[in-house]
Scaffold this motif. Structure first.
Motif, PDB file in Angstrom:
ATOM      1  N   GLY A   1     -10.691  -4.364 -14.558  1.00 56.17           N
ATOM      2  CA  GLY A   1     -10.210  -4.508 -13.188  1.00 56.17           C
ATOM      3  C   GLY A   1      -9.476  -5.814 -12.961  1.00 56.17           C
ATOM      4  N   ALA A   2      -9.029  -6.456 -14.043  1.00 58.24           N
ATOM      5  CA  ALA A   2      -8.403  -7.783 -13.919  1.00 58.24           C
ATOM      6  C   ALA A   2      -7.052  -7.699 -13.214  1.00 58.24           C
ATOM      7  N   ARG A   3      -6.700  -8.780 -12.539  1.00 57.83           N
ATOM      8  CA  ARG A   3      -5.366  -8.902 -11.955  1.00 57.83           C
ATOM      9  C   ARG A   3      -4.499  -9.884 -12.722  1.00 57.83           C
ATOM     10  N   LEU A   4      -5.093 -10.536 -13.706  1.00 56.26           N
ATOM     11  CA  LEU A   4      -4.342 -11.468 -14.546  1.00 56.26           C
ATOM     12  C   LEU A   4      -4.943 -11.392 -15.941  1.00 56.26           C
ATOM     13  N   ALA A   5      -4.053 -11.287 -16.944  1.00 56.68           N
ATOM     14  CA  ALA A   5      -4.517 -11.281 -18.335  1.00 56.68           C
ATOM     15  C   ALA A   5      -3.877 -12.466 -19.050  1.00 56.68           C
ATOM     16  N   TYR A   6      -4.707 -13.297 -19.642  1.00 54.50           N
ATOM     17  CA  TYR A   6      -4.211 -14.442 -20.420  1.00 54.50           C
ATOM     18  C   TYR A   6      -4.162 -14.024 -21.883  1.00 54.50           C
ATOM     19  N   VAL A   7      -2.972 -14.073 -22.485  1.00 55.82           N
ATOM     20  CA  VAL A   7      -2.823 -13.630 -23.877  1.00 55.82           C
ATOM     21  C   VAL A   7      -1.974 -14.609 -24.688  1.00 55.82           C
ATOM     22  N   THR A   8      -2.188 -14.564 -26.011  1.00 55.21           N
ATOM     23  CA  THR A   8      -1.435 -15.394 -26.962  1.00 55.21           C
ATOM     24  C   THR A   8      -0.834 -14.473 -28.020  1.00 55.21           C
ATOM     25  N   PRO A   9       0.189 -13.680 -27.628  1.00 58.21           N
ATOM     26  CA  PRO A   9       0.645 -12.587 -28.501  1.00 58.21           C
ATOM     27  C   PRO A   9       1.301 -13.042 -29.806  1.00 58.21           C
ATOM     28  N   SER A  10       1.991 -14.186 -29.819  1.00 56.30           N
ATOM     29  CA  SER A  10       2.709 -14.538 -31.057  1.00 56.30           C
ATOM     30  C   SER A  10       1.777 -15.031 -32.132  1.00 56.30           C
ATOM     31  N   SER A  11       0.641 -15.616 -31.730  1.00 56.32           N
ATOM     32  CA  SER A  11      -0.320 -16.047 -32.730  1.00 56.32           C
ATOM     33  C   SER A  11      -1.640 -16.206 -31.995  1.00 56.32           C
ATOM     34  N   GLN A  12      -2.428 -15.164 -32.066  1.00 56.61           N
ATOM     35  CA  GLN A  12      -3.653 -15.130 -31.277  1.00 56.61           C
ATOM     36  C   GLN A  12      -4.532 -16.304 -31.667  1.00 56.61           C
ATOM     37  N   PHE A  13      -5.016 -17.029 -30.636  1.00 59.76           N
ATOM     38  CA  PHE A  13      -5.901 -18.147 -30.931  1.00 59.76           C
ATOM     39  C   PHE A  13      -7.341 -17.674 -30.785  1.00 59.76           C
ATOM     40  N   PRO A  14      -8.213 -17.900 -31.768  1.00 54.35           N
ATOM     41  CA  PRO A  14      -7.975 -18.628 -33.022  1.00 54.35           C
ATOM     42  C   PRO A  14      -7.683 -17.739 -34.222  1.00 54.35           C
ATOM     43  N   THR A  15      -7.562 -16.402 -34.040  1.00 55.38           N
ATOM     44  CA  THR A  15      -7.560 -15.542 -35.234  1.00 55.38           C
ATOM     45  C   THR A  15      -6.215 -15.435 -35.933  1.00 55.38           C
ATOM     46  N   CYS A  16      -5.138 -15.981 -35.330  1.00 54.09           N
ATOM     47  CA  CYS A  16      -3.803 -15.925 -35.927  1.00 54.09           C
ATOM     48  C   CYS A  16      -3.254 -14.502 -36.043  1.00 54.09           C
TER      49      CYS A  16
ATOM     50  N   LEU B   1       0.598  -3.121 -22.795  1.00 52.14           N
ATOM     51  CA  LEU B   1       0.120  -4.215 -21.944  1.00 52.14           C
ATOM     52  C   LEU B   1       1.032  -4.387 -20.725  1.00 52.14           C
ATOM     53  N   LEU B   2       2.335  -4.302 -20.953  1.00 50.85           N
ATOM     54  CA  LEU B   2       3.277  -4.413 -19.836  1.00 50.85           C
ATOM     55  C   LEU B   2       3.111  -3.242 -18.869  1.00 50.85           C
ATOM     56  N   GLU B   3       2.873  -2.049 -19.423  1.00 47.25           N
ATOM     57  CA  GLU B   3       2.621  -0.892 -18.556  1.00 47.25           C
ATOM     58  C   GLU B   3       1.367  -1.096 -17.711  1.00 47.25           C
ATOM     59  N   TRP B   4       0.342  -1.614 -18.365  1.00 46.61           N
ATOM     60  CA  TRP B   4      -0.914  -1.894 -17.643  1.00 46.61           C
ATOM     61  C   TRP B   4      -0.636  -2.795 -16.436  1.00 46.61           C
ATOM     62  N   ALA B   5       0.128  -3.854 -16.667  1.00 45.77           N
ATOM     63  CA  ALA B   5       0.390  -4.797 -15.576  1.00 45.77           C
ATOM     64  C   ALA B   5       1.157  -4.117 -14.446  1.00 45.77           C
ATOM     65  N   ARG B   6       2.160  -3.330 -14.826  1.00 49.87           N
ATOM     66  CA  ARG B   6       2.972  -2.660 -13.818  1.00 49.87           C
ATOM     67  C   ARG B   6       2.119  -1.671 -13.022  1.00 49.87           C
ATOM     68  N   ASP B   7       1.305  -0.879 -13.737  1.00 52.24           N
ATOM     69  CA  ASP B   7       0.537   0.165 -13.065  1.00 52.24           C
ATOM     70  C   ASP B   7      -0.588  -0.403 -12.214  1.00 52.24           C
ATOM     71  N   ARG B   8      -1.123  -1.534 -12.626  1.00 52.88           N
ATOM     72  CA  ARG B   8      -2.271  -2.089 -11.909  1.00 52.88           C
ATOM     73  C   ARG B   8      -1.879  -3.182 -10.934  1.00 52.88           C
ATOM     74  N   ASP B   9      -0.581  -3.402 -10.749  1.00 56.52           N
ATOM     75  CA  ASP B   9      -0.126  -4.525  -9.923  1.00 56.52           C
ATOM     76  C   ASP B   9      -0.777  -5.831 -10.412  1.00 56.52           C
ATOM     77  N   ALA B  10      -0.793  -5.983 -11.718  1.00 55.65           N
ATOM     78  CA  ALA B  10      -1.410  -7.182 -12.303  1.00 55.65           C
ATOM     79  C   ALA B  10      -0.334  -8.019 -12.991  1.00 55.65           C
ATOM     80  N   PHE B  11      -0.738  -9.201 -13.438  1.00 53.93           N
ATOM     81  CA  PHE B  11       0.204 -10.100 -14.101  1.00 53.93           C
ATOM     82  C   PHE B  11      -0.349 -10.533 -15.458  1.00 53.93           C
ATOM     83  N   ILE B  12       0.567 -10.990 -16.273  1.00 53.04           N
ATOM     84  CA  ILE B  12       0.217 -11.431 -17.627  1.00 53.04           C
ATOM     85  C   ILE B  12       0.623 -12.901 -17.756  1.00 53.04           C
ATOM     86  N   LEU B  13      -0.262 -13.715 -18.278  1.00 56.12           N
ATOM     87  CA  LEU B  13       0.117 -15.091 -18.613  1.00 56.12           C
ATOM     88  C   LEU B  13       0.234 -15.160 -20.130  1.00 56.12           C
TER      89      LEU B  13
END
Lengths: 460, 460
Positions: free
Chosen positions: B230-245, B256-268
């Motif tokens: 039910g989040a309205r904001l997702a914090y992600v590190t897509p180019s190199s996930q911290f700490p797993t790389c 993920l972009l669809e999720w944000a659009r459909d849920r009126d949410a944002f991605i950081l």
């Protein structure tokens, strides 16, 4: 586009010049699409870097913008304010182009000791080769700066504290916000009414409930409001209440400390203008009376050094210091190492002389302003001030509203500022009361400014 | 105290020396009270300023402390760490005195371009006489710096944006905290699990609920966790996930972009190591795929310039930019004007060359580290990395715990770091997995450091 490869003018410069001129003359109307970097590079037969260099200059100068989905477009030059960054207007209404601007907050150009700062930056970066810049710095602040602040609090303000208790922060609002992280989000924060809007906004952004406590009628209702608030933190400005310039009476100070002790609450004393006192000795800070560790004390460098360096400090009593360490364990610093290192050195070497210079200048401005108001306006106005700080209030008693007074002043080339915004309920604000600051205006402009204001208000 | 008035040694120096020696020798035991300033001045027959000067040096050097209610007391020198400020330990366990320290976050001494920074500080303060220091600065950042960042985002990272959309912030955690001010405090923030602890702490300090979304098993559960959050904001590190790389797969990015659009949410999107790529071209930032204005993009200067200058930036999509302006209207800047002015100039003049220098250095260190690990440890370990960033993970599959591995390394003079802390439930963390950073260690120490680690772990 015509490129002359035999010209002495570099190709990127030729591209820059032609697009620049095209936007200037309207050959590229506002919003029109410009050639893509790749397309133009192919067209001209140069590298994309060359085109990029030209576009970069054009973007930096505001002729061209990059729009998502449209590539580069020509800007509307009517909207370009040459070299005028979009500055936040701290006090609101008046146009910033008044001949005499009695704004508050900004400082007079030349206040910042730029030469000393340059020399000390050199010293700091040379002495350790900037090694402090290569690692994360202490979120509580650099030890040398904290020691300098603690020393002055102890010896000059009578606040016994250790460098440990001093936390370097990035400005009043940042300090308040971080202090609030030590409280429960359901806690209420008591604030003076009227009071400093910047802190109120910071408290509200942190989603704490604000309980206004009236300071009018000589603080007659303050304690009742405070008692009823259920607050766990009270933000106060006892040495010079903002914006009314009242001094909190000694008896009330004692009662306030008792309140904090009895309610297990804390007080945040914002002593924002202690550096500037022009008359009799002010009452000592509330923190000097604190026997129960209930007062967090906050001081600023924004009025004595620079509002744009974003540094101030909190002195925390032991209980809050312990909470701070728990909450901010492993947090990152908010104030750059370099700025703290230079300020620490400056406080060690040149601070006292610098401060005296600013104190002398502000005293002269204070005397010029109060003298001119007395002479020009006499008893047509009430002047509220207490011989400290960098502003005073002027109240006109002929029934005009603050909006009318500000507008009349503006028409006469003078900027003065409203005060209603500082009241929790604007309707409780006294009519016809404006704020007149003297931190930014030059001394020689004060008397003519007051004369212009008198003419604008009273038609002389 | 014996003062020789005919001595060449100034009186404050004599006072300083005698108290200094008294504390050193134990003549003043730790905690014992020292003479008051007034008392000692009367006693010696000098001014209080003279005594103050001596005490100030003693306080600054840690020999003497001022204690509320007790005046000045002698310090316990066993607790004084000479010139070592209490630095936050970002990664935890290992002692900081290892011969080979594979820490992450701090940079190798000399990374910061101190000479250029000095010269540009001079230029900036000379050219305008530091006039930017005399007024409050724009809380969104200085226009020149924002234009430089926007230019690079557009031309080098494919993110179409205008300088308006770029907000200069005081570091990753400050940026996250301010971004959260645009959300409802009851909103949930989704975070990768495992994920970056600094941001998680900042979210928790802001009192937002955190929903961990698992990235293990190639992100198999990530979307399910996200949907359920039910989040309205997702914090992600897509180019190199911290700490797993890990790199977030292209298909998941689209979902993920669809999720944000459909849920009126944002991605950081925190693209913290985009500057450092050592192999094939990485996937472009998520922000380049964003057609619905759902991605806020964050970049940092902490890895390429200095972690102690406390500057990074956010690029906000239009909806969030509008909220930002409403929430931070009239707020004060958090990042000093001077630092922004110098960085803006540096990005204009010398940034690309500086960055290339650091990129080349880090690539050599990356190759030295992965090469040495392959050669010395072979298939006794799994190395998790993706050819980017400034750290990798090493997993030892013989059943030892991370604590055992860290302790064995420590005994062999090598500091490596734990990873369990990054998991929402430490029990879900894989056994025997440690973090090996290469941002701070010198290139020539990498091969011997890996040999020492191999010996410590596998007894060779």
């Amino acid at each position: 586009m015509h490129i002359d490869e035999r010209s002495d003018e570099p190709i990127y410069q030729q591209i820059y010049r032609q697009i620049h001129d095209g936007v200037e003359t309207g050959a590229y109307p506002p919003g029109s699409r410009l050639p893509s970097i790749r397309g133009l590079a192919d067209d001209v037969g140069c590298s994309r870097n060359t085109v990029e260099a030209a576009y970069r200059m054009l973007v930096a100068e505001g002729y061209v913008a990059s729009r998502p989905g449209s590539g580069y477009v020509a800007c509307d030059l009517a909207l370009v304010s040459p070299s005028a960054p979009e500055r936040p207007v701290m006090l609101g209404e008046p146009a910033p182009c008044a001949r005499y601007d009695f704004t508050y907050g900004d400082l007079e150009p030349g206040t910042f000791p730029a030469a000393a700062w340059r020399a000390l930056t050199d010293d700091v970066l040379l002495s350790v080769e900037g090694v402090g810049c290569d690692a994360y710095n202490d979120p509580a602040g650099e030890p040398e700066l904290r020691a300098e602040v603690a020393w002055r609090l102890t010896t000059q303000r009578g606040i016994d504290c250790t460098p440990d208790q001093v936390i370097i922060q990035g400005g009043t609002c940042s300090g308040v916000r971080n202090l609030l992280a030590l409280f429960d989000p359901r806690d209420v924060v008591a604030m003076e009414d009227p009071g400093y809007g910047g802190v109120r906004a910071a408290v509200e952004r942190a989603r704490f409930a604000v309980a206004p406590c009236r300071v009018g009628d000589d603080y007659a209702h303050f304690l009742d409001d405070l008692d009823a608030s259920g607050a766990r933190l009270a933000y106060v400005t006892p040495s010079s209440q903002f914006p009314t310039c009242q001094v909190m009476p000694a008896a009330l100070r004692a009662r306030l400390l008792e309140w904090a002790r009895d309610r297990d609450a804390f007080i945040l004393e914002d002593d924002y203008c202690r550096d500037f006192r022009y008359r009799e000795r002010a009452l000592p800070p509330l923190a000097t009376m604190d026997r129960d560790g209930r007062v967090a004390y906050m001081g600023t460098f924004s009025k004595s050094l620079s509002p744009a360096l974003r540094m101030n400090y909190l002195m925390l009593p032991p209980t809050l210091l312990e909470r701070w360490r728990a909450v901010f364990e492993g947090a990152y610093a908010e104030v750059p190492w370099l700025n703290q290192a230079v300020l620490g050195q400056f406080m060690h070497d040149g601070w006292d002389r610098h401060l005296r210079r600013i104190q002398v200048r502000n005293r002269r401005k204070y005397e010029a302003l109060t003298g001119a108001l007395r002479e020009e306006m006499g008893d047509r106005v009430d002047v509220l001030e207490n011989g400290t700080g960098l502003h005073l209030l002027v109240r006109v008693r002929d029934g005009r509203t603050e909006e009318e007074l500000i507008e009349a002043a503006r028409a006469g080339g003078v900027a003065v500022y409203g005060t209603k915004r500082y009241w929790a309920r604007a309707s409780a604000a006294p009519a016809g009361c404006v704020l007149v600051g003297f931190s930014a205006i030059a001394e020689e402009d004060i008397a003519p400014g007051v004369r212009a204001l008198t003419a604008a208000w009273f038609g002389e």
